[in-house]
Design a protein around this motif. Structure first.
Motif, PDB file in Angstrom:
ATOM      1  N   ILE A   1       0.987  -0.938  -0.532  1.00  0.00           N
ATOM      2  CA  ILE A   1      -0.223  -0.660  -0.115  1.00  0.00           C
ATOM      3  C   ILE A   1       1.068   1.359  -0.089  1.00  0.00           C
ATOM      4  CG2 ILE A   1      -1.600   0.883   1.689  1.00  0.00           C
ATOM      5  CD1 ILE A   1      -2.753  -1.145   2.057  1.00  0.00           C
ATOM      6  N   THR A   2       2.185   1.591   0.336  1.00  0.00           N
ATOM      7  CA  THR A   2       2.850   2.541   0.169  1.00  0.00           C
ATOM      8  C   THR A   2       3.318   2.902  -0.311  1.00  0.00           C
ATOM      9  OG1 THR A   2       3.393   1.953   2.828  1.00  0.00           O
ATOM     10  CG2 THR A   2       4.845   3.494   1.632  1.00  0.00           C
ATOM     11  N   SER A   3       4.326   1.560  -0.957  1.00  0.00           N
ATOM     12  CA  SER A   3       4.312   1.699  -2.560  1.00  0.00           C
ATOM     13  C   SER A   3       3.431   1.915  -3.268  1.00  0.00           C
ATOM     14  CB  SER A   3       4.954   0.311  -2.723  1.00  0.00           C
ATOM     15  OG  SER A   3       6.777  -0.478  -2.205  1.00  0.00           O
ATOM     16  N   VAL A   4       2.315   2.026  -3.363  1.00  0.00           N
ATOM     17  CA  VAL A   4       1.605   2.197  -4.713  1.00  0.00           C
ATOM     18  C   VAL A   4       0.755   3.926  -4.827  1.00  0.00           C
ATOM     19  CG1 VAL A   4      -0.986   2.154  -5.447  1.00  0.00           C
ATOM     20  CG2 VAL A   4       0.001   0.235  -4.454  1.00  0.00           C
ATOM     21  N   THR A   5       1.421   4.222  -2.988  1.00  0.00           N
ATOM     22  CA  THR A   5       0.605   5.296  -2.725  1.00  0.00           C
ATOM     23  C   THR A   5       1.802   6.628  -2.628  1.00  0.00           C
ATOM     24  OG1 THR A   5      -0.354   4.941  -0.631  1.00  0.00           O
ATOM     25  CG2 THR A   5       0.066   6.748  -0.175  1.00  0.00           C
ATOM     26  N   THR A   6       2.764   6.094  -2.920  1.00  0.00           N
ATOM     27  CA  THR A   6       4.393   6.888  -3.201  1.00  0.00           C
ATOM     28  C   THR A   6       4.338   7.144  -4.841  1.00  0.00           C
ATOM     29  OG1 THR A   6       5.374   5.881  -1.576  1.00  0.00           O
ATOM     30  CG2 THR A   6       6.605   7.202  -3.631  1.00  0.00           C
ATOM     31  N   GLU A   7       3.796   5.763  -5.657  1.00  0.00           N
ATOM     32  CA  GLU A   7       3.303   6.238  -6.871  1.00  0.00           C
ATOM     33  C   GLU A   7       2.333   6.849  -7.310  1.00  0.00           C
ATOM     34  OE1 GLU A   7       4.350   5.394 -11.243  1.00  0.00           O
ATOM     35  OE2 GLU A   7       5.545   5.666  -9.157  1.00  0.00           O
ATOM     36  N   ILE A   8       1.297   7.055  -6.568  1.00  0.00           N
ATOM     37  CA  ILE A   8       0.017   7.765  -6.858  1.00  0.00           C
ATOM     38  C   ILE A   8       0.799   9.502  -6.659  1.00  0.00           C
ATOM     39  CG2 ILE A   8      -2.472   8.812  -6.115  1.00  0.00           C
ATOM     40  CD1 ILE A   8      -2.726   5.710  -5.091  1.00  0.00           C
ATOM     41  N   GLY A   9       1.936   9.663  -5.615  1.00  0.00           N
ATOM     42  CA  GLY A   9       2.296  11.026  -5.385  1.00  0.00           C
ATOM     43  C   GLY A   9       3.202  11.465  -6.244  1.00  0.00           C
ATOM     44  N   THR A  10       3.918  11.100  -7.237  1.00  0.00           N
ATOM     45  CA  THR A  10       4.895  11.020  -8.219  1.00  0.00           C
ATOM     46  C   THR A  10       3.693  11.802  -9.934  1.00  0.00           C
ATOM     47  OG1 THR A  10       4.948   8.917  -8.793  1.00  0.00           O
ATOM     48  CG2 THR A  10       6.361   9.417  -7.502  1.00  0.00           C
ATOM     49  N   ILE A  11       2.634  11.617  -9.739  1.00  0.00           N
ATOM     50  CA  ILE A  11       2.279  11.260 -11.365  1.00  0.00           C
ATOM     51  C   ILE A  11       2.363  13.068 -11.594  1.00  0.00           C
ATOM     52  CG2 ILE A  11      -0.699  11.685 -12.316  1.00  0.00           C
ATOM     53  CD1 ILE A  11      -0.158   8.518 -11.196  1.00  0.00           C
ATOM     54  N   ALA A  12       1.310  13.949  -9.848  1.00  0.00           N
ATOM     55  CA  ALA A  12       1.403  15.187 -10.019  1.00  0.00           C
ATOM     56  C   ALA A  12       2.537  15.809 -10.696  1.00  0.00           C
ATOM     57  CB  ALA A  12       0.673  15.955  -9.378  1.00  0.00           C
ATOM     58  N   GLY A  13       3.683  15.695 -10.430  1.00  0.00           N
ATOM     59  CA  GLY A  13       5.155  16.338 -10.664  1.00  0.00           C
ATOM     60  C   GLY A  13       5.741  14.892 -11.840  1.00  0.00           C
ATOM     61  N   LEU A  14       4.878  15.272 -12.447  1.00  0.00           N
ATOM     62  CA  LEU A  14       5.862  14.245 -13.762  1.00  0.00           C
ATOM     63  C   LEU A  14       6.004  15.099 -14.828  1.00  0.00           C
ATOM     64  CD1 LEU A  14       4.457  11.498 -14.244  1.00  0.00           C
ATOM     65  CD2 LEU A  14       6.932  11.003 -13.536  1.00  0.00           C
ATOM     66  N   ASN A  15       5.346  16.325 -15.370  1.00  0.00           N
ATOM     67  CA  ASN A  15       5.675  17.252 -16.958  1.00  0.00           C
ATOM     68  C   ASN A  15       5.409  18.207 -15.916  1.00  0.00           C
ATOM     69  OD1 ASN A  15       6.201  17.821 -18.847  1.00  0.00           O
ATOM     70  ND2 ASN A  15       3.353  18.425 -19.476  1.00  0.00           N
ATOM     71  N   THR A  16       6.685  18.725 -16.034  1.00  0.00           N
ATOM     72  CA  THR A  16       7.301  20.058 -15.399  1.00  0.00           C
ATOM     73  C   THR A  16       7.331  21.144 -15.879  1.00  0.00           C
ATOM     74  OG1 THR A  16       9.608  19.905 -15.084  1.00  0.00           O
ATOM     75  CG2 THR A  16       8.450  19.263 -13.414  1.00  0.00           C
ATOM     76  N   PHE A  17       7.401  20.773 -17.486  1.00  0.00           N
ATOM     77  CA  PHE A  17       7.572  21.520 -19.032  1.00  0.00           C
ATOM     78  C   PHE A  17       5.980  22.704 -18.952  1.00  0.00           C
ATOM     79  CE2 PHE A  17      10.872  18.337 -19.669  1.00  0.00           C
ATOM     80  CZ  PHE A  17      11.932  19.028 -19.935  1.00  0.00           C
ATOM     81  N   THR A  18       6.649  23.474 -18.872  1.00  0.00           N
ATOM     82  CA  THR A  18       5.743  25.025 -19.581  1.00  0.00           C
ATOM     83  C   THR A  18       5.224  25.452 -20.649  1.00  0.00           C
ATOM     84  OG1 THR A  18       5.899  26.390 -18.903  1.00  0.00           O
ATOM     85  CG2 THR A  18       5.153  25.077 -16.761  1.00  0.00           C
ATOM     86  N   GLY A  19       4.452  25.858 -20.948  1.00  0.00           N
ATOM     87  CA  GLY A  19       3.846  26.480 -22.503  1.00  0.00           C
ATOM     88  C   GLY A  19       4.837  27.414 -23.257  1.00  0.00           C
ATOM     89  N   ALA A  20       5.089  28.372 -21.266  1.00  0.00           N
ATOM     90  CA  ALA A  20       6.431  29.467 -21.882  1.00  0.00           C
ATOM     91  C   ALA A  20       7.390  28.923 -22.076  1.00  0.00           C
ATOM     92  CB  ALA A  20       6.052  30.245 -20.420  1.00  0.00           C
ATOM     93  N   GLN A  21       8.106  27.992 -22.328  1.00  0.00           N
ATOM     94  CA  GLN A  21       9.038  27.131 -22.722  1.00  0.00           C
ATOM     95  C   GLN A  21       9.579  26.971 -24.306  1.00  0.00           C
ATOM     96  OE1 GLN A  21       9.038  24.360 -18.921  1.00  0.00           O
ATOM     97  NE2 GLN A  21      11.323  24.788 -19.637  1.00  0.00           N
ATOM     98  N   PHE A  22       8.493  27.913 -24.875  1.00  0.00           N
ATOM     99  CA  PHE A  22       8.246  26.828 -26.329  1.00  0.00           C
ATOM    100  C   PHE A  22       7.960  28.291 -26.826  1.00  0.00           C
ATOM    101  CE2 PHE A  22       7.286  23.178 -23.679  1.00  0.00           C
ATOM    102  CZ  PHE A  22       8.507  21.898 -24.879  1.00  0.00           C
ATOM    103  N   TYR A  23       8.882  28.618 -28.061  1.00  0.00           N
ATOM    104  CA  TYR A  23       7.879  29.464 -28.651  1.00  0.00           C
ATOM    105  C   TYR A  23       6.753  29.333 -29.112  1.00  0.00           C
ATOM    106  CZ  TYR A  23      13.166  30.307 -29.418  1.00  0.00           C
ATOM    107  OH  TYR A  23      14.862  30.871 -28.791  1.00  0.00           O
ATOM    108  N   VAL A  24       6.141  30.184 -29.826  1.00  0.00           N
ATOM    109  CA  VAL A  24       5.067  30.893 -30.157  1.00  0.00           C
ATOM    110  C   VAL A  24       3.957  28.951 -30.590  1.00  0.00           C
ATOM    111  CG1 VAL A  24       2.949  31.740 -31.460  1.00  0.00           C
ATOM    112  CG2 VAL A  24       4.532  33.363 -29.381  1.00  0.00           C
ATOM    113  N   ASP A  25       5.324  29.259 -32.076  1.00  0.00           N
ATOM    114  CA  ASP A  25       5.135  27.997 -32.914  1.00  0.00           C
ATOM    115  C   ASP A  25       4.597  27.105 -32.789  1.00  0.00           C
ATOM    116  OD1 ASP A  25       7.246  28.234 -33.063  1.00  0.00           O
ATOM    117  OD2 ASP A  25       7.867  27.980 -34.674  1.00  0.00           O
ATOM    118  N   GLU A  26       5.574  27.117 -31.520  1.00  0.00           N
ATOM    119  CA  GLU A  26       5.596  24.848 -30.962  1.00  0.00           C
ATOM    120  C   GLU A  26       4.507  25.476 -29.670  1.00  0.00           C
ATOM    121  OE1 GLU A  26       9.551  25.385 -29.754  1.00  0.00           O
ATOM    122  OE2 GLU A  26      10.332  24.503 -32.186  1.00  0.00           O
ATOM    123  N   ARG A  27       4.142  26.677 -28.897  1.00  0.00           N
ATOM    124  CA  ARG A  27       3.574  26.166 -28.556  1.00  0.00           C
ATOM    125  C   ARG A  27       1.961  25.697 -27.783  1.00  0.00           C
ATOM    126  NH1 ARG A  27       3.833  31.982 -26.150  1.00  0.00           N
ATOM    127  NH2 ARG A  27       5.916  30.927 -26.135  1.00  0.00           N
TER     128      ARG A  27
END
Length: 212
Positions: free
Chosen positions: A121-147
């Motif tokens: 249960i602890t292992s599954v809970t830990t994996e659930i907690g990682t999901i929100a932080g998997l993609n830390t990239f944002t649209g502001a990091q890309f040029y307009v034509d790629e955003r």
């Protein structure tokens, strides 16, 4: 005079081109997106715990028939053993053989299973907690034509990961259900997420990072 084959830009295209000219250089994007799904190994660990059949050394039938009562009694052991001579609930004296009787019902085998379930249960809970932080990239990091392409892929990835999260939560619920009734095997729901779809969205985002 217009050259042959000349096609005038639409107003929308002109706006895009002008915005590109006005853009300042963006910092290089460091790193790439990496998503490692762990549901499969977590399930491989959980399945034998959920299906394992155990029986008390000497069962108390009333507890076997009522999982809620069984859980209540089990939780009460820690509050009474070597602490009280009377029941904290009814105030009556505890029977002289109460611990022997309960130890024969809640055997070492059930105790070992409970500890294994807690770890899972602890292992599954830990994996659930990682999901929100998997993609830390944002649209502001890309040029307009790629955003726009990034935002589309990022949204699709979030939706696919939401399904993955539900699968993890279903696994956790099955483990908790088994923990609350150690003598009753529990079935596991078939996962709904698409690992290939998640991998595709990750690859699409990394391709945009490489060209930005």
């Amino acid at each position: 005079t217009k050259k042959a084959g000349f096609v005038a830009l639409t107003t929308e295209q002109q706006v895009v081109k002008l915005s590109l000219l006005k853009q300042e250089a963006l910092p290089d994007i460091i790193g790439t997106l990496a998503v490692t799904l762990k549901l499969e190994p977590l399930t491989a660990t959980a399945e034998p715990l959920l299906s394992k059949t155990i029986t008390p050394t000497k069962a108390i039938e009333e507890l076997l028939k009522d999982s809620a009562l069984q859980l209540w009694v089990k939780q009460g052991i820690g509050h009474h053993r070597e602490k009280r001579d009377t029941c904290a609930f009814c105030r009556q004296d505890l029977p002289h053989d109460i611990w022997q009787v309960l130890d024969e019902h809640f055997s070492k085998e059930s105790g070992d299973l409970e500890m294994s379930l807690d770890t899972a249960i602890t292992s599954v809970t830990t994996e659930i907690g990682t999901i929100a932080g998997l993609n830390t990239f944002t649209g502001a990091q890309f040029y307009v034509d790629e955003r726009a392409a990034f935002e589309t892929s990022s949204k699709a990835l979030s939706q696919a990961l939401a399904v993955y999260k539900k699968d993890l939560e279903a696994l956790k619920k099955s483990l908790e259900t088994r923990k609350n009734n150690l003598f009753q095997p529990t079935t596991l729901k078939t996962p709904s997420h698409d690992a290939k779809e998640i991998a595709k969205h990750v690859a699409d985002i990394n391709a945009l990072i490489a060209t930005s």
